[in-house]
Design an enzyme around this catalytic site. Sequence first.
Site, short mmCIF file in Angstrom:
data_model
loop_
_atom_site.label_atom_id
_atom_site.label_comp_id
_atom_site.label_asym_id
_atom_site.label_seq_id
_atom_site.Cartn_x
_atom_site.Cartn_y
_atom_site.Cartn_z
N PHE A 87 -9.54 -16.14 3.01
CA PHE A 87 -9.16 -16.70 1.83
C PHE A 87 -7.65 -17.21 1.71
O PHE A 87 -6.72 -16.41 2.09
CB PHE A 87 -9.28 -15.49 0.73
CG PHE A 87 -9.10 -16.00 -0.51
CD1 PHE A 87 -10.06 -16.83 -1.40
CD2 PHE A 87 -7.76 -15.77 -1.32
CE1 PHE A 87 -9.72 -17.28 -2.58
CE2 PHE A 87 -7.60 -16.26 -2.55
CZ PHE A 87 -8.36 -16.99 -3.09
N GLY A 88 -7.43 -18.55 1.57
CA GLY A 88 -6.06 -19.04 1.32
C GLY A 88 -5.99 -19.28 0.12
O GLY A 88 -6.75 -19.83 -0.84
N TYR A 89 -4.66 -18.79 -0.40
CA TYR A 89 -4.04 -19.06 -1.99
C TYR A 89 -2.82 -19.93 -1.87
O TYR A 89 -2.30 -20.04 -2.96
CB TYR A 89 -4.10 -17.97 -2.86
CG TYR A 89 -3.12 -16.68 -2.22
CD1 TYR A 89 -3.69 -15.84 -1.06
CD2 TYR A 89 -1.79 -16.68 -2.84
CE1 TYR A 89 -2.45 -14.84 -0.64
CE2 TYR A 89 -1.20 -15.79 -2.23
CZ TYR A 89 -1.51 -14.87 -1.06
OH TYR A 89 -0.51 -13.90 -0.40
N GLY A 90 -2.16 -19.83 -0.61
CA GLY A 90 -0.85 -20.46 -0.39
C GLY A 90 -1.11 -21.67 0.49
O GLY A 90 -2.02 -22.51 0.30
N SER A 91 -0.24 -21.76 1.38
CA SER A 91 -0.40 -22.96 2.28
C SER A 91 -1.70 -22.84 3.05
O SER A 91 -1.92 -24.08 3.38
CB SER A 91 0.88 -22.62 3.52
OG SER A 91 0.52 -21.48 4.26
N GLU A 119 2.38 -15.71 9.89
CA GLU A 119 2.62 -15.11 8.42
C GLU A 119 3.16 -13.60 8.76
O GLU A 119 3.14 -12.67 8.25
CB GLU A 119 1.31 -14.92 7.67
CG GLU A 119 0.69 -16.46 7.59
CD GLU A 119 1.70 -17.51 7.01
OE1 GLU A 119 2.87 -17.16 6.45
OE2 GLU A 119 1.52 -18.63 7.20
#
Length: 184
Positions: free
Chosen positions: A13-17, A92
């Site tokens: 799940f991505g919520y930024g880049s 990250e």
Amino acid sequence: MKSGRRRLSDWIFGYGSLVWRPDFPFIERAPAAIEGWTRRFWQGSTDHRGVPGNPGRVVTLVHEPGARCWGMAYRIEAAVRDRVLGDLAHREKDGYDRIVLDLTFAEIGRDAVAGFVYRANERNPNYLGPSPLTAIAAQVAASHGPSGDNIEYVLRLAEALRAMQVDDAHVFALERLVIGTQAP
Ligand code: BEZ
């Protein structure tokens, strides 16, 4: 980044880049949300959007009962999972832990899945925490790192969320402020 024995999943799940630049092979992607979390520009970035001594600001997740954070879920092949997670652990490494959370899809009727999520908690050395949004905007406008200008990160995230018809008051207010810091 910490690692250890964790639940396995084929979803990230991505919520930024990761919303606009996943940089890994995936089989499908779908808008999804995590419940009880909100996205905040509270993490310092010294390796992507800032440098040591002049950190940029990037997103992390903060617990907030009743909140829902929308982002993009990616399904990856099990055969590439270790490599993809290894690459993300390197990308990250600046304060993020990998956790597993339930992902709820935007598509009605689709069952929830468990997915890997990267979160910087308040105990990591680059955590900056809350500040007035005007101060966050000024910091973003003044920060640049190996991955580019911090302002680009804010604008691209806002653009990607808008394209998904996601409303995120924190991100859009910051977008307006950082645009206001730019010379005409
Ligand atoms: C994300 O896009 O979900 C993300 C990626 C790395 C660190 C934090 C968030």
